[in-house]
Design a protein around this motif. Structure first.
Motif, PDB file in Angstrom:
ATOM      1  N   TRP A  95       0.843  -1.182   0.000  1.00 41.64           N
ATOM      2  CA  TRP A  95       0.000   0.000   0.000  1.00 41.64           C
ATOM      3  C   TRP A  95       0.888   1.246   0.000  1.00 41.64           C
ATOM      4  O   TRP A  95       2.072   1.185   0.303  1.00 41.64           O
TER       5      TRP A  95
ATOM      6  N   PHE B 157     -10.514  -3.235  -1.314  1.00 42.76           N
ATOM      7  CA  PHE B 157     -10.404  -2.154  -0.340  1.00 42.76           C
ATOM      8  C   PHE B 157      -9.951  -0.864  -1.021  1.00 42.76           C
ATOM      9  O   PHE B 157      -9.283  -0.886  -2.058  1.00 42.76           O
ATOM     10  N   ASP B 158     -10.308   0.238  -0.394  1.00 44.47           N
ATOM     11  CA  ASP B 158      -9.926   1.541  -0.913  1.00 44.47           C
ATOM     12  C   ASP B 158      -8.707   2.064  -0.154  1.00 44.47           C
ATOM     13  O   ASP B 158      -7.614   2.155  -0.696  1.00 44.47           O
TER      14      ASP B 158
ATOM     15  N   TYR C 168     -17.763   1.222   5.181  1.00 42.16           N
ATOM     16  CA  TYR C 168     -16.544   1.346   5.966  1.00 42.16           C
ATOM     17  C   TYR C 168     -16.700   0.627   7.297  1.00 42.16           C
ATOM     18  O   TYR C 168     -17.812   0.316   7.747  1.00 42.16           O
TER      19      TYR C 168
ATOM     20  N   ILE D 224     -11.240   1.923   7.765  1.00 45.23           N
ATOM     21  CA  ILE D 224     -10.925   1.272   6.499  1.00 45.23           C
ATOM     22  C   ILE D 224     -12.161   1.363   5.617  1.00 45.23           C
ATOM     23  O   ILE D 224     -13.281   1.056   6.050  1.00 45.23           O
ATOM     24  N   THR D 225     -11.978   1.874   4.404  1.00 39.50           N
ATOM     25  CA  THR D 225     -13.101   2.083   3.496  1.00 39.50           C
ATOM     26  C   THR D 225     -13.005   1.144   2.302  1.00 39.50           C
ATOM     27  O   THR D 225     -11.940   0.631   1.960  1.00 39.50           O
ATOM     28  N   GLN D 226     -14.146   0.939   1.676  1.00 45.51           N
ATOM     29  CA  GLN D 226     -14.210   0.220   0.411  1.00 45.51           C
ATOM     30  C   GLN D 226     -14.666   1.200  -0.656  1.00 45.51           C
ATOM     31  O   GLN D 226     -15.153   2.294  -0.333  1.00 45.51           O
TER      32      GLN D 226
ATOM     33  N   ALA E 109     -19.478  -2.773   3.311  1.00 42.43           N
ATOM     34  CA  ALA E 109     -18.425  -3.367   4.139  1.00 42.43           C
ATOM     35  C   ALA E 109     -18.738  -4.832   4.388  1.00 42.43           C
ATOM     36  O   ALA E 109     -19.897  -5.225   4.544  1.00 42.43           O
TER      37      ALA E 109
ATOM     38  N   THR F 196     -13.483  -6.806   5.602  1.00 39.56           N
ATOM     39  CA  THR F 196     -13.139  -5.414   5.884  1.00 39.56           C
ATOM     40  C   THR F 196     -12.850  -5.240   7.368  1.00 39.56           C
ATOM     41  O   THR F 196     -11.853  -4.611   7.753  1.00 39.56           O
TER      42      THR F 196
END
Length: 279
Positions: free
Chosen positions: A130, A162-163, A222, A238-240, A246, A250
């Motif tokens: 990442w 995941f974003d 999220y 943590i976001t998608q 989610a 996640t």
């Protein structure tokens, strides 16, 4: 010795030696029946009790013995001959093997990349593939609510479901309780997206972050945690991708990240903004 005694003795000998399975009580019963059995009379002939010959009484004894023996079989079953057969053991059904319930594999964070957030006053690890961008300004409650980029530490995923991961901390305003801070933080999200996108605190799951108790909750796309340490609120999210709900994975990834967090609230940098940190 008269014929009766001779017959009785002969009968007894036959019963005792001729059948080694005849119970003693049965022998006595047959002998008694032989001694007392009268000759059947015809209805047209006056009653009389003539003496039976020895041959006739022996025949009667044999007949009685046959009847008694048949009755004994009915009552007690067939007596064993020789050694009784050993009953076969009752077959027990083989139990079906219990299959282990598959458990989720914990995420291994050993090879994750470590970093320290000077602005936030915490250290953690993130997935090595990442991309990290550190916060460049101290965050306020309004800044966190607006999710402005410069106030967060961003860990961007290269691709996949995941974003990004985000971390931030801020001082609680003077005199504000933790409950009031949470209510003020939630309200903009609830106003824009509804209560389902930011559950109330009584629906949060307990979680430990850097040795401190906090709460974990699932929003629309999220998963997030909030922890209070020494007058600061620590928020990790943590976001998608937008529109993606989610999932359990996640939450699992956020919990793995939280397991690497250490908090040093006194080290948080509240100085004015600087240029963006290195990637």
């Amino acid at each position: 010795m008269n014929d009766d005694r001779a017959f009785e003795r002969a009968t007894r000998d036959w019963l005792e030696t001729g059948s080694d399975t005849t119970p003693p009580a049965t022998v006595e019963a047959v002998l008694l029946a032989v001694r007392t059995t009268p000759q059947e009379r015809d209805l047209r002939i006056p009653w009389r009790t003539p003496r039976m010959s020895s041959q006739m009484r022996l025949a009667a004894a044999i007949a009685i013995m046959a009847v008694v023996g048949f009755g004994g079989l009915r009552l007690f079953g067939t007596p064993p001959i020789g050694n009784a057969p050993t009953p076969s053991p009752t077959a027990r059904p083989t139990p079906s093997p219990t299959l282990p319930v598959p458990q989720p594999t914990p995420i291994n964070t050993a090879k994750w990349t470590a970093f320290t957030s000077a602005r936030g006053g915490y250290s953690a690890k993130y997935p090595s593939d990442w991309t990290l961008t550190l916060a460049t300004a101290p965050a306020s409650l309004a800044d966190i609510s607006s999710a402005a980029g410069a106030f967060f530490d961003h860990m961007k995923a290269p691709s996949g479901p995941f974003d990004e991961l985000m971390g931030v901390s801020t001082k609680l305003p003077a005199g504000m309780s933790q409950a009031s801070w949470i209510a003020a933080y939630r309200q903009p999200v609830v106003d824009q997206f509804g209560a389902g996108c930011f559950p109330p605190p009584d629906q949060w799951k307990p979680v430990t972050v850097g040795g401190h108790s906090g709460g974990l909750y699932v929003g629309c796309n999220y998963v997030e945690s909030t922890t209070f340490v020494d007058g600061r609120a620590y928020v990790f999210t943590i976001t998608q991708p937008f529109g993606a709900a989610a999932t359990a994975s996640t939450e699992e990834l956020l919990r793995a990240f939280l397991s690497t967090v250490t908090i040093d609230a006194a080290a948080a940098n509240e100085s004015p903004a600087t240029s963006p940190g290195p990637t």
